[in-house]
Design a protein around this motif. Structure first.
Motif, short mmCIF file in Angstrom:
data_model
loop_
_atom_site.label_atom_id
_atom_site.label_comp_id
_atom_site.label_asym_id
_atom_site.label_seq_id
_atom_site.Cartn_x
_atom_site.Cartn_y
_atom_site.Cartn_z
N TYR A 368 5.05 -0.91 -5.96
CA TYR A 368 6.32 -0.99 -4.98
C TYR A 368 6.47 0.33 -4.21
O TYR A 368 6.48 1.27 -4.77
CB TYR A 368 7.62 -1.51 -5.49
N ALA A 369 6.57 0.25 -2.81
CA ALA A 369 6.86 1.51 -2.12
C ALA A 369 8.22 1.66 -2.53
O ALA A 369 9.24 1.06 -2.50
CB ALA A 369 6.63 1.15 -0.65
N THR A 370 8.41 3.13 -2.68
CA THR A 370 9.98 3.39 -3.27
C THR A 370 10.91 3.30 -2.10
O THR A 370 10.52 3.44 -0.91
CB THR A 370 9.73 4.93 -3.75
N ILE A 371 12.08 3.30 -2.51
CA ILE A 371 13.02 3.26 -1.34
C ILE A 371 13.46 4.60 -1.05
O ILE A 371 14.55 4.58 -0.34
CB ILE A 371 14.03 2.31 -2.18
N GLN A 372 12.93 5.52 -1.12
CA GLN A 372 13.14 6.88 -0.71
C GLN A 372 13.28 7.03 0.70
O GLN A 372 14.01 7.79 1.10
CB GLN A 372 12.22 7.81 -1.41
N SER A 373 12.48 6.06 1.36
CA SER A 373 12.21 6.38 2.90
C SER A 373 13.76 6.53 3.51
O SER A 373 13.66 7.20 4.59
CB SER A 373 11.63 5.15 3.41
N MET A 374 14.54 5.82 2.90
CA MET A 374 15.92 5.90 3.38
C MET A 374 16.36 7.34 3.81
O MET A 374 16.83 7.60 5.16
CB MET A 374 16.85 5.08 2.51
N ASN A 375 16.44 8.03 2.68
CA ASN A 375 16.98 9.56 2.87
C ASN A 375 15.89 10.25 3.81
O ASN A 375 16.67 11.09 4.43
CB ASN A 375 16.81 10.08 1.39
N GLN A 377 14.79 9.28 6.14
CA GLN A 377 15.16 8.80 7.42
C GLN A 377 16.43 9.56 8.16
O GLN A 377 16.43 10.03 9.16
CB GLN A 377 15.29 7.29 7.56
N ILE A 378 17.21 9.57 7.10
CA ILE A 378 18.46 10.31 7.48
C ILE A 378 18.13 11.64 7.71
O ILE A 378 18.90 12.10 9.01
CB ILE A 378 19.62 10.10 6.44
#
Lengths: 439, 772
Positions: A368-375, A377-378
């Protein structure tokens, strides 16, 4: 610890036996197999392949494949001549078979004057070592074998040709150490010879009291074990030092393992490097503990001699049902594996040798691609000082503006209303005044 | 809440709902308020992550029911607020809401996620359909949706729901991709790759339009390199949506055809005309129909003849990038790499060096040639990438093509001059060596050695220039016709390192001593002016390699040169040890770490050991078993050369210590392993080094072996005598030594193991020197 399997086959029709080394319980028995010595391989743990002894009348040989979970032969292939030894590289991408009649191998090159008796890959898989009934041991570079251009320039196709044995070579093993490995060959001339791969020279010659049919190398290369026709497994020194004043067996031989059985046909080490598995002419498979020199287990395989033994990790596909329960998709994928066998079998037939086939065995799914992208992005948004931010600001201002405009409109309307009202009032008032004046 | 209602500590669960509530209060604006500084958002997110405020992970017990309720309501509040933000018509608030919702998807409990992801998804989708105005909102939306899908893909039973949800995003996604702005596409590409990875089948219906969208973006999008890479990955993932071998092969074929056609255009007049058609014949075998053009674009679209050649050249490199991604990205089913056309394309590109084809009058203008020359290095670099990807993926299967590949590489090795390309080439060689082993090293050793020697030869001058004659640097530059950058030298060292690692012993007589000397010189020169501190330069970019890296690389390459087997002791052993020792003092650097490792490794070279299988730890073990054994091993003894009987006497007396130790441990396994040791151990334990001596050192003829054997025995006996004097109070020991030979003597000695180890070494020296 992982379960280890002992797999054995015999030269008479006895199938392939398969036992758990630790518990001793027997697994599936794969049917209809009568293999020559060194004719059984596990192809990268994915399936079993074995060349077959056939009556001399038929011209073609046969190589059979079994998948782990079915006792029946899954794929049959019939190369143009009988194949005795099989070897396979650890990736399971190539199977090499040695022909009986002319001594030709997979790509059909003339290797020996007589039948090839044993084949083995070097540790780094780039060299192939073959032993033959003519007593030669030869080292081949696989790169060279597939490079037609270089072949013309080179004097010999092989890298080394060791001629030391007077009688057919019965077994070959190679040791650790890449380019500096040793090659150990056993022969019917009652000797084992140790060759240096790096220097291409004979390092040691050990004369045994009996014909040696099988050898196994101690993983530490301290000693090696040689299985004799007389039923004894001789322990011969490599790095260790025996009491050389011993007159019983001869130079370099420091001991034996024996239980008065018939001749030893094959030897293999378990993965832990201490248990030695020996197949004997009486159809038994004995497991020795090399530390204590005791037999710790005996499997009964067949009536005929057990001439092939493999010790491998238990493949997940052996019991797909249980594996399926535990691992879900993994188990199922293994069961689905057999189809590519067809391809291999076509490669294996040396008749149509296809250079093009390059299947890629890469079935691991991406995680799974990690959900780090959010941070990210910020932080990216914060650093984004320029257009994006100003644009957003503008958007906001626009909305503000719109709201203000509405307000202005409202004010205007109100003003107008008021104005009208006032004017109305005034006019009315004036009228009133006028009337008053009139009055 | 009471003002003094303290929590226990920062790990107290009760803290979490309270903390969450106050965070909401502080940072999440409601309808009336403006959004504060966006920096606050990242602080908010980090505290949510560190304290796991949204996880709702509590062990359910009777007394904390209230707490669970509290936490649940706090998270409810959080989500209500977020959803309100998301639907706000102020773009900045909306953006913040979307971002935080994405974080929530990552952080919240699985139950909550499953129960409400669909609503969140709907909410987010409303900003993409119709497309929102703000870029930030669009990008954030894509990423948040991507996070929802990623989380969803973690639930094995949600495949169907995930696919149906993913399918709904695709239309707006395509619209986003088609928009001009590349920052939009970034979010879109991210989402696309997530869909392709997690729910590929949802794309099945849109296969062609997605392909065309990606290709169009790649060709016309004017994207930055990073973006190009992402797009290339997406393109390589695309066949997953169908999941069969065919669509993968067809896509690859399309790519190669497009590359080939573009190459035909660009290399006109620079190579023989037949090259293109040759490759084409392999790509599309005669009698078969070529596939539809890549991304539905015609050849004309690609080459853009009307505009300029510029585009077409950079498009080639983009497409080559796609090829190498196709090779490296994993694919669910087995696929066939079109290896031959790939090699042909790579060879074709690497053969063109910008010179005009000889037989013709020039067909291109000087300006065209100039442009091709500026772009060629990129093409070469991508070709090398493709080659090394092939090696990495194909492993042993490459055997059939290895010869072809080696020819490409060795040809190019002679021609390649640009530092960056040389570095790539060296690393390709390294990969080839490591993957194909000794056979490969026999093939290419000479080319590698000669080239690396040239690259490394100027090191000494260079070192001098750098550190001593700094004033004259300009001069020396003029004198030095070609100054080789450190990075190239590092790459050359690495290539030599792997050459020695793989094939230092086999067929290496010709070059081995030269290489050993070269590596020693390089290492000495690199290190003679002290060690460079690493990692102090924050201001230079991360990737740059410094003198310190060069020092490390030189020391690394030196190690296999010492360890790789040779006929004599490595000639530079003591200098090398000295270097490693001094390097180890640079505590805290990578160099020191490596030096420590090297010293440990070299210890085995100096004290070679051939450890017996049994008797791992001490000699104590042995006699005890000798005693115990007699019962067990009587059956075996007959077969064994040396009976353990003679040792009984002395073993009993001096091993109380060991008895105790065994009792204490009471270790079954220990006993088992040693049970029968007696029988074979005696022989094994005897002067250890003698047998190995013979094996390792030259003696090739067996008679010689015998001679040496005898000689060694004498020596061993002599040594035994020496040791006997050595050990005080060893009267009986000495006696045994004399009567029994070295073997018995050895265990008799027991506790003086260190001394024992030394003696055989001393003995060893003699035959050694004799031979040399």
């Amino acid at each position: 610890m992982e379960d280890e399997l002992v797999i054995a086959s015999s030269s008479i029709e006895g199938g392939i036996g398969c036992w758990d080394l630790r518990s001793g319980s027997e697994h599936l028995r794969y049917r209809s197999c009568a293999s020559p010595s060194h004719g059984l391989v596990s192809v990268a743990g994915r399936f079993l392949a074995s060349s077959q002894l056939r009556d001399s009348s038929s011209a073609s040989g046969s190589v059979l494949f079994w998948s782990w979970n079915k006792p029946q032969v899954e794929v049959k292939s019939f190369p143009s001549e009988a194949i005795n030894p099989l070897a396979c590289n650890t990736d399971g991408t190539y199977i090499v078979g040695g022909g009986v009649a002319t001594g030709r191998l997979l790509k059909k090159w003339y290797a020996h004057y007589q039948a090839v008796t044993s084949l083995v890959f070097s540790v780094d898989q780039s060299l192939l070592i073959s032993g033959s009934a003519d007593g030669y041991v030869r080292v081949w570079s696989l790169l060279m074998i597939f490079d037609e251009e270089r072949q013309q320039g080179a004097a010999n196709l092989y890298e080394y040709s060791f001629h030391g044995h007077a009688l057919p070579v019965t077994d070959i093993v190679t040791g650790y150490g890449g380019s500096n490995a040793i090659i150990l060959s056993a022969s019917q001339d009652r000797t084992c010879k140790v060759w240096s791969l790096a220097k291409g020279t004979l390092l040691r010659n050990i004369v045994f009291p009996s014909i040696i049919d099988a050898v196994a190398l101690d993983p530490g290369e301290h000693v090696f074990y040689a299985g004799g026709k007389d039923g004894k497994i001789y322990i011969a020194e490599l790095n260790s030092q025996g009491t050389s004043n011993n007159k019983n067996y001869g130079l370099h031989i420091i001991g034996t393992l024996s239980d008065q059985s018939k001749g030893i046909c094959c030897l293999a080490f378990a993965l832990d490097g201490t248990r030695l598995v020996a197949g004997s002419e009486d159809g038994m498979v004995r497991v020795w503990d090399t530390k204590t020199c005791n037999i710790i287990r005996v499997f009964k395989h067949a009536k005929g001699p057990v001439n092939n033994i493999l010790v491998i990790r238990q493949p997940a596909a052996l019991y797909p049902r249980t594996a399926g329960n535990n691992q879900g998709p993994m188990g199922r994928r293994h069961v689905a594996l057999p189809p590519p066998l067809e391809k291999y079998s076509s490669v294996d037939k040396n008749s149509d040798f296809n250079v093009f086939i390059n299947p890629r065995v890469n079935s691991r799914d991406a995680t799974y691609a990690t959900i780090q992208s959010m941070n990210n992005q910020i932080s990216q948004l914060q650093e984004h000082g320029s257009s994006g931010v100003s644009e957003m600001e503008m958007e906001r201002l626009k909305l503000d503006c719109k709201r203000l405009m509405q307000m202005v409109q409202q004010w205007k309307k109100m003003y107008e209303n008021l104005h009208q009202f006032c004017v109305g009032e005034l006019l009315n008032g004036e009228e009133g005044d006028e009337t008053n004046l009139m009055l | 809440m009471a003002a003094f209602d303290h929590v226990q500590n920062m790990h107290d669960i009760a803290l979490k709902p309270r903390l969450l509530r106050s965070l909401i209060k502080e940072h999440i604006p409601d309808e009336k308020h403006q959004l504060g500084n966006p920096l606050e958002l990242s602080q908010l997110v980090s505290s949510i992550k560190t304290h796991e405020l949204l996880s709702e992970r509590v062990v359910q017990t009777g007394d904390n029911k209230k707490l669970v309720e509290k936490w649940k309501s706090a998270v409810d509040l959080w989500i209500d607020r977020l959803l309100m933000l998301v639907s706000s018509n102020m773009p900045d608030k909306c953006w913040a809401g979307i971002c935080l919702l994405g974080v929530t998807c990552e952080e919240c409990s699985p139950e909550r996620f499953l129960s409400s992801y669909s609503a969140w998804f709907q909410k987010l989708l409303s900003h993409l359909q119709p497309l929102a105005e703000s870029h930030f909102v669009k990008v954030a939306c894509c990423v948040s949706i991507s996070d929802i899908l990623t989380r969803l893909s973690g639930f094995p039973n949600m495949k169907k729901d995930g696919t149906s949800h993913a399918a709904r995003v695709i239309q707006p996604l395509l619209k986003l991709m088609q928009e001009d702005n590349s920052s939009d596409a970034e979010g879109a590409v991210r989402l696309l790759s997530t869909i392709l990875n997690s729910f590929p089948s949802s794309l099945q219906k849109f296969y062609d339009s997605v392909e065309s969208a990606i290709v169009t973006k790649l060709i016309y999008g004017k994207c930055n390199p990073n973006m190009l890479k992402k797009l290339a990955v997406c393109l390589s993932l695309l066949p997953k949506s169908k999941g069969d071998e065919d669509s993968w092969s067809v896509l690859f074929q399309k790519l190669l055809i497009a590359i080939n056609i573009l190459l035909n255009d660009s290399f006109q007049g620079l190579e023989e005309d037949t090259k293109g058609s040759e490759t084409m014949r392999v790509l599309v075998p005669p009698g078969k129909d070529p596939p539809t053009p890549l991304g539905g674009l015609t050849v004309f679209d690609f080459s853009n003849k009307s505009t300029e050649q510029r585009l077409s050249m950079s498009n080639i490199s983009t497409l080559m990038l796609c090829c190498s991604k196709m090779i490296t990205t994993s694919y669910p089913v087995q696929v066939k790499i079109p290896i031959q056309p790939l090699l042909m394309v790579a060879e074709r590109v690497l053969n063109v060096d910008g010179s005009l084809a000889q037989t013709m009058y020039p067909t291109i203008t000087a300006m065209q040639q100039e442009y091709v020359c500026t772009q060629l290095p990129f093409l070469h670099s991508y070709s090398l990438d493709i080659l090394s990807d092939i090696v990495k993926e194909a492993h042993s299967q490459l055997l059939m093509h290895a010869a072809h590949m080696i020819r490409i590489v060795t040809d190019y090795l002679g021609k390649c001059e640009l530092p960056e390309l040389r570095i790539k080439l060296y690393s390709l060689i390294k990969v080839m060596l490591l993957s194909m082993g000794v056979g490969m090293s026999i093939y290419i050793s000479e080319d590698v050695v000669s080239n690396a020697s040239i690259d490394l030869d100027s090191v000494s001058n260079h070192g001098d220039d750098m550190n001593k004659k700094r004033k004259h640097e300009n001069q020396s530059q003029i004198i030095n016709p070609r100054r080789i950058p450190i990075t190239v030298k590092i790459a050359a060292l690495e290539a030599l390192e792997s050459l020695l690692t793989v094939g230092g012993a086999l067929r290496s007589e010709k070059w081995r001593s030269d290489v050993d000397q070269l590596l020693m010189t390089v290492a000495t020169d690199a290190c003679k002016n002290g060690w460079t501190k690493q990692g102090n330069d924050i201001f230079t970019l991360g990737d740059t390699l410094s003198w310190g890296d060069f020092q490390l690389a030189s020391l690394r390459a030196l190690l296999p040169s010492l360890l790789s087997p040779g006929r004599i002791r490595p000639p530079y052993l003591s200098q090398a040890l000295d270097l490693y020792r001094s390097g180890m003092k640079e505590t805290g650097t990578k160099l020191a770490e490596f030096c420590a490792h090297a010293l440990l490794t070299l210890e085995v070279l100096i004290h070679p050991r051939a450890l017996p299988l049994i008797d791992y730890g001490s000699n104590f073990e042995y006699p005890v078993n000798g005693v115990k054994n007699n019962v067990y091993s009587s059956a075996q003894n007959g077969n064994v050369v040396t009976g353990g009987s003679s040792k009984k006497g002395e073993s009993e007396e001096d091993d109380d210590l060991y008895h105790e130790w065994v009792k204490e441990n009471g270790n079954d396994l220990e006993k088992k392993t040693t049970e029968n040791v007696g029988s074979i151990e005696a022989p094994i334990n005897v002067p250890e080094d003698k047998g190995k001596e013979i094996l390792v050192e030259t003696q090739s003829v067996e008679e010689n072996v015998n001679v040496l054997e005898n000689m060694d025995i004498d020596l061993a006996a002599a040594a035994a005598a020496v040791v006997a004097e050595f050990v005080s109070g060893g009267g009986d020991v000495a006696a045994i030594g004399e009567t029994q030979g070295g073997g018995e003597f050895m265990f008799g000695l027991g506790d003086d193991k260190d001394g024992m180890d030394e003696i055989p070494d001393i003995v060893d020296v003699e035959p050694d020197t004799d031979e040399d």
